[in-house]
Motif scaffolding. Structure first.
Motif, PDB file in Angstrom:
ATOM      1  N   LYS A 248      48.776  30.223  33.817  1.00  0.00           N
ATOM      2  CA  LYS A 248      49.280  29.578  32.601  1.00  0.00           C
ATOM      3  C   LYS A 248      48.460  28.336  32.261  1.00  0.00           C
ATOM      4  N   ASP A 249      48.158  27.523  33.280  1.00  0.00           N
ATOM      5  CA  ASP A 249      47.342  26.316  33.049  1.00  0.00           C
ATOM      6  C   ASP A 249      45.938  26.679  32.571  1.00  0.00           C
ATOM      7  N   MET A 250      45.353  27.734  33.176  1.00  0.00           N
ATOM      8  CA  MET A 250      44.015  28.174  32.746  1.00  0.00           C
ATOM      9  C   MET A 250      44.046  28.633  31.306  1.00  0.00           C
TER      10      MET A 250
ATOM     11  N   HIS B   5      40.063  41.556  46.695  1.00  0.00           N
ATOM     12  CA  HIS B   5      41.330  42.126  46.237  1.00  0.00           C
ATOM     13  C   HIS B   5      42.285  41.115  45.613  1.00  0.00           C
ATOM     14  N   ASN B   6      42.014  39.822  45.795  1.00  0.00           N
ATOM     15  CA  ASN B   6      42.938  38.835  45.242  1.00  0.00           C
ATOM     16  C   ASN B   6      42.248  37.473  45.103  1.00  0.00           C
ATOM     17  N   GLY B   7      42.996  36.537  44.540  1.00  0.00           N
ATOM     18  CA  GLY B   7      42.448  35.209  44.294  1.00  0.00           C
ATOM     19  C   GLY B   7      42.068  34.451  45.550  1.00  0.00           C
ATOM     20  N   GLU B   8      42.883  34.602  46.598  1.00  0.00           N
ATOM     21  CA  GLU B   8      42.577  33.902  47.846  1.00  0.00           C
ATOM     22  C   GLU B   8      41.225  34.349  48.398  1.00  0.00           C
ATOM     23  N   GLN B   9      40.971  35.655  48.360  1.00  0.00           N
ATOM     24  CA  GLN B   9      39.689  36.170  48.848  1.00  0.00           C
ATOM     25  C   GLN B   9      38.538  35.699  47.972  1.00  0.00           C
ATOM     26  N   ALA B  10      38.761  35.667  46.659  1.00  0.00           N
ATOM     27  CA  ALA B  10      37.709  35.214  45.734  1.00  0.00           C
ATOM     28  C   ALA B  10      37.361  33.750  45.988  1.00  0.00           C
TER      29      ALA B  10
ATOM     30  N   HIS C 207      47.366  36.833  29.324  1.00  0.00           N
ATOM     31  CA  HIS C 207      46.896  38.207  29.518  1.00  0.00           C
ATOM     32  C   HIS C 207      45.369  38.234  29.654  1.00  0.00           C
ATOM     33  N   THR C 208      44.681  37.464  28.828  1.00  0.00           N
ATOM     34  CA  THR C 208      43.217  37.388  28.891  1.00  0.00           C
ATOM     35  C   THR C 208      42.771  36.807  30.228  1.00  0.00           C
ATOM     36  N   VAL C 209      43.447  35.771  30.698  1.00  0.00           N
ATOM     37  CA  VAL C 209      43.099  35.175  31.987  1.00  0.00           C
ATOM     38  C   VAL C 209      43.305  36.197  33.100  1.00  0.00           C
ATOM     39  N   LYS C 210      44.426  36.919  33.074  1.00  0.00           N
ATOM     40  CA  LYS C 210      44.696  37.933  34.098  1.00  0.00           C
ATOM     41  C   LYS C 210      43.630  39.025  34.091  1.00  0.00           C
TER      42      LYS C 210
ATOM     43  N   THR D 282      40.535  38.703  33.040  1.00  0.00           N
ATOM     44  CA  THR D 282      39.293  38.090  33.525  1.00  0.00           C
ATOM     45  C   THR D 282      39.318  37.984  35.047  1.00  0.00           C
ATOM     46  N   LYS D 283      40.473  37.595  35.605  1.00  0.00           N
ATOM     47  CA  LYS D 283      40.598  37.501  37.059  1.00  0.00           C
ATOM     48  C   LYS D 283      40.412  38.877  37.697  1.00  0.00           C
ATOM     49  N   TYR D 284      41.010  39.910  37.118  1.00  0.00           N
ATOM     50  CA  TYR D 284      40.880  41.266  37.656  1.00  0.00           C
ATOM     51  C   TYR D 284      39.419  41.709  37.661  1.00  0.00           C
ATOM     52  N   SER D 285      38.702  41.481  36.552  1.00  0.00           N
ATOM     53  CA  SER D 285      37.295  41.895  36.497  1.00  0.00           C
ATOM     54  C   SER D 285      36.447  41.058  37.451  1.00  0.00           C
ATOM     55  N   LEU D 286      36.810  39.797  37.619  1.00  0.00           N
ATOM     56  CA  LEU D 286      36.136  38.918  38.575  1.00  0.00           C
ATOM     57  C   LEU D 286      36.297  39.459  39.996  1.00  0.00           C
ATOM     58  N   TYR D 287      37.498  39.862  40.357  1.00  0.00           N
ATOM     59  CA  TYR D 287      37.746  40.423  41.695  1.00  0.00           C
ATOM     60  C   TYR D 287      36.914  41.686  41.917  1.00  0.00           C
ATOM     61  N   LYS D 288      36.878  42.546  40.915  1.00  0.00           N
ATOM     62  CA  LYS D 288      36.101  43.786  41.050  1.00  0.00           C
ATOM     63  C   LYS D 288      34.623  43.487  41.263  1.00  0.00           C
ATOM     64  N   ARG D 289      34.078  42.574  40.484  1.00  0.00           N
ATOM     65  CA  ARG D 289      32.647  42.247  40.607  1.00  0.00           C
ATOM     66  C   ARG D 289      32.314  41.587  41.933  1.00  0.00           C
ATOM     67  N   MET D 290      33.269  40.804  42.457  1.00  0.00           N
ATOM     68  CA  MET D 290      33.037  40.120  43.729  1.00  0.00           C
ATOM     69  C   MET D 290      33.351  41.021  44.922  1.00  0.00           C
TER      70      MET D 290
END
Length: 70
Positions: free
Chosen positions: A27-29, A54-59, A38-41, A43-51
């Motif tokens: 929400k803050d982002m 599986h989740n934000g902690e791992q990223a 929804h856009t942030v979510k 973006t995070k999902y595509s970021l995880y896939k590229r990296m």
């Protein structure tokens, strides 16, 4: 803060990764980036896939381990 460009990520994904490392919520982002949660979510999902994570902690852990953020 990004130390150097990460070729596998888009500029928007860089921004989201930095904000994640700074502890911002989705929400803050969305408020800071002037986009929907929804856009942030998405973006995070595509970021995880590229990296390859599986989740934000791992990223975030990978970003600090590789020196991409400080």
């Amino acid at each position: 803060m990004i130390v150097y460009p990460i070729p596998m990520l888009s500029p928007k994904q860089y921004e989201v990764l930095v904000h994640m490392a700074d502890g911002l919520t989705t929400k803050d982002m969305s408020k800071r980036l002037h986009v929907s949660t929804h856009t942030v979510k998405n973006t995070k999902y595509s970021l995880y896939k590229r990296m390859g994570v599986h989740n934000g902690e791992q990223a975030i852990a990978m970003a600090f381990r590789k020196g991409w953020v400080k």
